[in-house]
Design a protein around this motif. Structure first.
Motif, PDB file in Angstrom:
ATOM      1  N   THR A 175       0.769  -1.436   0.004  1.00 28.63           N
ATOM      2  CA  THR A 175       0.113  -0.025  -0.089  1.00 28.63           C
ATOM      3  C   THR A 175       0.755   1.395   0.056  1.00 28.63           C
ATOM      4  O   THR A 175       0.604   2.171  -0.639  1.00 28.63           O
ATOM      5  CB  THR A 175      -0.910   0.014   1.169  1.00 28.63           C
ATOM      6  OG1 THR A 175      -0.161  -0.180   2.329  1.00 28.63           O
ATOM      7  CG2 THR A 175      -2.019  -1.051   1.238  1.00 28.63           C
ATOM      8  N   ASN A 202       0.629   3.895  -3.084  1.00 30.22           N
ATOM      9  CA  ASN A 202       0.461   5.177  -2.771  1.00 30.22           C
ATOM     10  C   ASN A 202       1.425   6.405  -2.889  1.00 30.22           C
ATOM     11  O   ASN A 202       1.336   7.501  -3.480  1.00 30.22           O
ATOM     12  CB  ASN A 202      -0.179   5.422  -1.357  1.00 30.22           C
ATOM     13  CG  ASN A 202      -1.357   4.741  -1.152  1.00 30.22           C
ATOM     14  OD1 ASN A 202      -2.287   4.794  -1.954  1.00 30.22           O
ATOM     15  ND2 ASN A 202      -1.854   4.215   0.047  1.00 30.22           N
ATOM     16  N   CYS A 220      -3.243   4.774  -5.601  1.00 34.68           N
ATOM     17  CA  CYS A 220      -4.146   5.023  -4.639  1.00 34.68           C
ATOM     18  C   CYS A 220      -4.748   3.638  -3.980  1.00 34.68           C
ATOM     19  O   CYS A 220      -5.112   2.780  -4.905  1.00 34.68           O
ATOM     20  CB  CYS A 220      -5.516   5.504  -4.956  1.00 34.68           C
ATOM     21  SG  CYS A 220      -6.790   6.070  -3.733  1.00 34.68           S
ATOM     22  N   GLN A 228      -6.808   2.157  -0.735  1.00 37.53           N
ATOM     23  CA  GLN A 228      -7.543   2.641   0.561  1.00 37.53           C
ATOM     24  C   GLN A 228      -8.328   1.394   0.821  1.00 37.53           C
ATOM     25  O   GLN A 228      -8.831   0.401   0.275  1.00 37.53           O
ATOM     26  CB  GLN A 228      -8.319   3.931   0.338  1.00 37.53           C
ATOM     27  CG  GLN A 228      -7.340   4.929  -0.205  1.00 37.53           C
ATOM     28  CD  GLN A 228      -8.366   6.292  -0.141  1.00 37.53           C
ATOM     29  OE1 GLN A 228      -8.010   7.323   0.497  1.00 37.53           O
ATOM     30  NE2 GLN A 228      -8.943   6.339  -1.265  1.00 37.53           N
TER      31      GLN A 228
END
Length: 266
Positions: free
Chosen positions: A221, A225, A230, A232
């Motif tokens: 992650t 990012n 992205c 999430q």
């Protein structure tokens, strides 16, 4: 501090890949492979030996950090309860063990450093090719020594790799229906150490994960990012180490994350 940690962490990972992981690759006996509580979740002697060496090495590099290792948590699940507390190394000694045990790629070694649930740094090593994906919070993402920016595939339909095998039958049916004619579906590698780089490198556009254990997702992650992609929670909140909720959506751009979230989960 993060920059000072990078070289010794990478050296440790490469040593473990050379000395422990690769000598066992395509060289395991049946007695060296066993199932965990979930019959689809395998562990090999290489996983165990890799984690021991990584834990010892990381403890020497940063003694004040705790250790949250996949195999240690399998033996004592209470260890996972402190994953979001204080400073911790997160270790996946071999991600993609099913592939490794079957003698095929992809698989990887993954390490992250998290503080109070926030991932500060992450490293993903492919032991076969030697490719190292790494990121530091606020410092961008790199593959080996080159900074990388996430990019979309540019296909007519976004390319989606959906890890639905930990979903219920109803959830699988729903996401399959929602994705029809809206995404170009591709097989998943069953290896987060490979899936996250695919999102950054323009090979895949979207990926959905049901199970979100920290060793599988803390490094990836951050890498995605920091590269400008992205990743999430399904409700748009950040991924936090120690959060036991299910469901994670990654995309090669914020635009595609918004589109995928709307189509698949709203």
């Amino acid at each position: 501090m993060m920059l000072d940690l990078h070289a010794p962490v990478v050296a440790l990972m490469r040593d473990v890949a050379r000395d422990i992981v690769m000598p066992r690759y395509q060289n395991l006996t049946s007695s060296e492979i066993s199932a965990k509580a979930d019959a689809d979740d395998l562990v090999t002697i290489a996983d165990k030996e890799s984690e021991i060496r990584l834990a010892e090495g990381l403890a020497a590099i940063l003694p004040e950090a705790g250790i949250i290792g996949e195999e240690a948590c399998a033996a004592d699940p209470s260890i996972l309860d402190r994953a979001g507390d204080g400073l911790n190394w997160i270790i996946d000694p071999i991600d993609g063990t099913g592939n490794f045990a079957a003698g095929r790629p992809p698989f990887g070694i993954m390490i992250a450093l998290a503080d109070a649930g926030t991932t500060l740094a992450g490293w993903i090593l492919d032991p076969i090719s030697g490719r190292l994906c790494h990121a530091m919070l606020g410092g961008g993402s790199h593959i080996d020594d080159e900074r990388v920016e996430a990019r979309e595939s540019g296909g007519d339909l976004p390319i989606a790799a959906l890890a639905v095998y930990f979903m219920s039958a109803e959830e699988r049916a729903d996401i399959t229906r929602r994705s029809q004619d809206r995404f170009a579906l591709v097989d998943i590698p069953r290896c987060a150490a490979e899936q996250y780089p695919r999102l950054v490198l323009g090979q895949n556009d979207v990926s959905v994960f049901a199970r979100t254990l920290p060793w599988d997702h803390a490094p990836g992650t951050l890498f995605l990012n920091e590269a400008g992609g992205c990743c999430q929670r399904l409700d748009g909140t950040p991924y936090v180490v120690g959060d036991t909720r299910r469901g994670l959506l990654g995309a090669s751009s914020p635009r595609l994350w918004d589109r995928a979230a709307e189509l698949l989960f709203r």
